[in-house]
Scaffold this motif. Structure first.
Motif, short mmCIF file in Angstrom:
data_model
loop_
_atom_site.label_atom_id
_atom_site.label_comp_id
_atom_site.label_asym_id
_atom_site.label_seq_id
_atom_site.Cartn_x
_atom_site.Cartn_y
_atom_site.Cartn_z
N ILE A 181 21.06 -23.40 49.66
CA ILE A 181 21.07 -24.85 49.44
C ILE A 181 22.51 -25.34 49.56
O ILE A 181 23.42 -24.78 48.95
N SER A 182 22.71 -26.41 50.32
CA SER A 182 24.06 -26.90 50.54
C SER A 182 24.60 -27.64 49.33
O SER A 182 23.84 -28.08 48.46
N ARG A 183 25.89 -27.79 49.30
CA ARG A 183 26.54 -28.48 48.18
C ARG A 183 26.17 -29.95 48.13
O ARG A 183 26.00 -30.52 47.04
N THR A 184 26.02 -30.57 49.28
CA THR A 184 25.64 -31.98 49.32
C THR A 184 24.25 -32.18 48.71
O THR A 184 24.04 -33.10 47.90
N THR A 185 23.32 -31.33 49.09
CA THR A 185 21.97 -31.42 48.55
C THR A 185 21.98 -31.22 47.04
O THR A 185 21.31 -31.94 46.30
N LEU A 221 21.51 -21.89 43.55
CA LEU A 221 21.23 -22.67 44.75
C LEU A 221 21.94 -22.11 45.98
O LEU A 221 21.37 -22.06 47.06
N ILE A 222 23.18 -21.65 45.81
CA ILE A 222 23.88 -21.12 46.98
C ILE A 222 23.26 -19.78 47.38
O ILE A 222 23.22 -19.43 48.55
N SER A 267 31.80 -30.57 46.63
CA SER A 267 31.97 -30.04 47.99
C SER A 267 32.97 -28.90 48.02
O SER A 267 33.06 -28.17 48.99
N LYS A 268 33.74 -28.74 46.94
CA LYS A 268 34.74 -27.67 46.87
C LYS A 268 34.26 -26.46 46.08
O LYS A 268 35.00 -25.49 45.91
N LYS A 269 33.05 -26.55 45.55
CA LYS A 269 32.55 -25.43 44.74
C LYS A 269 32.48 -24.16 45.57
O LYS A 269 32.05 -24.17 46.70
N GLN A 270 32.90 -23.05 44.97
CA GLN A 270 32.82 -21.76 45.65
C GLN A 270 32.34 -20.72 44.66
O GLN A 270 32.50 -20.88 43.46
N LEU A 271 31.81 -19.65 45.21
CA LEU A 271 31.45 -18.53 44.36
C LEU A 271 32.74 -17.85 43.93
O LEU A 271 33.59 -17.56 44.76
#
Lengths: 257, 292, 122
Positions: free
Chosen positions: A84-88, A79-80, A250-254
């Protein structure tokens, strides 16, 4: 917002995984014993109904949801990559699991009421039926409350999976392995200690016991328990976990690989 | 016209400052070259620009709106990177269908033409692709999604010379048919030197250069001649490097030449981006470490 | 088309020069179409804006002309004008340097003229 597309995407991907989990389970508990008895020549002792009676098919669903919900990082990556945003992602993921829980819960109850009970004549096919079925005098209300109660349990499992999964996905792969080994050990030891302390006579008849009895729904009538305190507790816990999961998403990162 | 702005972005991993107060503006319809040595912070910058990771401070905006957690703005960008974010079990066709669903549309005609040209079978599973074809497939996606900003991180990784040639031609073709912004991060400067309109040099997390290529090249001067005359002529100028061949010296100057008189023995010409890059990213005089 | 690019001069100027050279040598004949900006851009991996800038220099001299919807064509008389311009620059571009080098090598004026004669006889 692209919630609709993302929901569609997640639904399609995850329903396939869910299907695969069921497939593997069915093969293991039905087909494998059949093949074994075929090979060993003891086909006479193989009984499909016996296996059906003794295996908690409807219980698997909660476990599957837990595992499915814990594996959220793969979807985040796709998604990223596609803006696509984290909220979505969060909203779509909650919608998908909500639909899954509703479907799974309905299928479970349908199976239990329509197949399991007539076949085995056992009424206590799930937690609600074992503990709380005598609280309501109306059969319809019992079924309805069973549905809500079971759905709450499934929601708890799902959110627990999401919480653990998204918490772990904040860490590197090495750190994840360390946590996966360390947390159950530390948790187990702590739990043993707590259980030991509670079962210790000194703790009896204290507020802890009273509180536990209240949550579990003890009534003055022996054998009859009130499901509402547990349900409210599960509802509050779910809400808290939902809040935590939203934060963790909301804190997810690659990760750097 | 859309504008992509990176303002005052800093990021560190542990005690290492990967990006330090980076500010760049990308205009629509240009091809930018983001140049830097390995570890200069190029990938980190691109990851922050596309919200894959977070900056410690600073922000990224498209048309003055922060891109963080913003579907509308994130959907205007596509980053093709070395890391694979697709699942290995999906077929290429499936990935295209899913990508189309996320971006809203997809240039299937172009994708089909490119697949045929590069001899890529779309029924293959993503995980089965070789390094070269992995890059090719991701490049096809990058050219076919309906975005305003196409970010390519080391796009020709693993591609053979022939495929690289084909890719650059297709990039220009796609750019002329549908002018949008390309940001190409690479250490293969020579290949993109004439392709890019603007150059950004990143060194140890800082912006060393951010200008149109033409202006940059107009400021490069190689001064050739006998050592004494060359040194006398370039005295006080910004000499960023030199070469010695026996008694003949080349001083490389970056900046304006004032109207000082050119001795008969000394010759002037320009030098290229590759040389400039090497000198700018190896700060000390005359030290020449060619990579690759 | 055989373009060669080097790093000592801006690319757009090299493009203009090489188009003019091709017209002068009849590589692009008068009245015929020359490659489009995109074709040159694609073939040599040069930014379209750079190629266009080079083209504009040539068309500003009216050596090539645009035909609506078709592309760029070599203008009538373009070759002659380019050759004239090259003749004008011949002295500055070649003779001055030739004499300078001859002096460095201690070749006298008479010897140089003799050499030029020999060059014509070859």
């Amino acid at each position: 917002m692209k919630t609709k597309q993302v929901t569609k995407y997640l639904f399609r991907r995850q329903i396939i995984i869910l299907g695969e989990m069921y497939l593997v389970t069915f093969v293991t508990i039905y087909l494998l014993p059949f093949l074994l008895s075929l090979i060993t020549g003891t086909l006479g002792s193989y009984s499909f109904t016996n296996i059906l009676k003794n295996s908690p098919i409807s219980g698997f669903f909660g476990f599957f949801m837990f595992v499915l919900a814990a594996l959220s990082y793969e979807n985040f990556k796709f998604l990223i990559q596609n803006g696509i945003s984290r909220t979505t992602f969060f909203e779509a993921q909650i919608s998908v699991y909500g639909i899954f829980v509703l479907i799974g819960n309905s299928v479970n109850l349908l199976y239990n009421y329509a197949i399991y009970v007539p076949m085995t004549h056992r009424m206590s096919f799930n937690l609600f039926m074992s503990g709380y079925r005598y609280f309501f005098s109306n059969g319809g209300v019992t079924v309805l409350m069973n549905f809500i109660f079971s759905a709450l349990i499934l929601a708890m499992f799902t959110l627990m999976g999401m919480t653990i999964g998204s918490f772990l996905s904040l860490f590197s792969k090495t750190m994840q392995r360390v946590l996966l080994v360390a947390v159950p050990i530390v948790g187990g030891v702590t739990l043993m200690y707590v259980v030991g302390a509670i079962s210790n006579a000194a703790f009896r008849y204290t507020w802890i016991e009273n509180f536990t009895k209240f949550i579990l729904g003890y009534t003055s009538q022996s054998g009859v328990y009130n499901p509402f305190p547990v349900m409210v507790t599960m509802f509050i816990l779910s809400a808290v976990m939902l809040f935590i999961v939203k934060y963790l998403f909301s804190k997810k990162q690659l990760k750097r690989e | 016209m859309s504008m992509l702005e990176v303002s005052h972005v800093s990021k560190s991993f542990g005690s290492k400052n990967v990006l330090q107060d980076v500010t760049i503006t990308f205009d629509e319809g240009k091809i930018y070259g983001l140049l830097g040595r390995n570890g200069a912070g190029k990938s980190t910058l691109l990851n922050i620009m596309t919200n894959r990771t977070f900056a410690d401070s600073g922000e990224v905006k498209i048309d003055s709106e922060n891109i963080n957690d913003n579907d509308a703005k994130l959907g205007l960008m596509f980053l093709m990177s070395e890391v694979n974010l697709y699942s290995n079990g999906s077929t290429l066709d499936q990935i295209i269908a899913d990508t189309e669903m996320m971006y809203g549309s997809f240039d299937h005609q172009l994708a089909k033409r490119l697949a045929t040209k590069f001899e890529l079978d779309m029924a293959t599973k993503f995980g089965k692709l070789s390094t070269g074809y992995n890059s090719i497939f991701k490049l096809i996606l990058a050219l076919c999604v309906p975005v305003k900003f196409v970010l390519l991180d080391e796009p020709v990784l693993g591609l053979d010379a022939n495929h690289r040639e084909m890719f650059y031609s297709e990039l220009i073709d796609s750019f002329t048919n549908n002018p949008r912004t390309f940001i190409i991060s690479t250490h293969l400067i020579e290949e993109v030197a004439n392709l890019i309109s603007d150059v950004i040099v990143l060194d140890e997390g800082r912006i060393m250069l951010d200008q149109p290529v033409e202006e940059v090249l107009a400021k490069t001067h190689s001064v050739v001649g006998p050592q004494r005359d060359v040194d006398a002529y370039t005295k006080g100028l910004n000499v960023i490097g030199h070469d010695d061949m026996g008694n003949i010296r080349v001083n490389y100057v970056y900046g304006e030449l004032d109207d000082r008189r050119l001795p008969d023995t000394v010759q002037l010409s320009n030098f290229d981006l590759q040389k400039l890059f090497i000198f700018l990213t190896n700060q000390f005089e005359g030290s020449r470490h060619y990579e690759n | 088309m055989q373009f060669q690019f080097n790093s000592s001069e801006p690319i757009y100027r090299q493009i203009a020069e090489q188009i003019e050279d091709a017209i002068a040598s009849n590589g692009f004949e008068e009245g015929t179409q020359i490659p489009s900006t995109n074709e040159i851009s694609k073939e040599f991996h040069i930014n379209p804006a750079t190629v266009l800038k080079g083209m504009n220099i040539v068309s500003a001299k009216n050596l090539i002309e645009k035909r609506r919807g078709l592309g760029m064509f070599v203008a009538p008389g373009a070759r002659e004008r380019i050759l004239n311009e090259k003749r004008d620059h011949f002295f500055e571009q070649f003779v001055v340097g030739l004499v300078k080098e001859a002096r460095n090598l201690n070749i006298s004026e008479a010897e140089l003229l003799e050499l030029i004669k020999r060059g014509y006889e070859r």
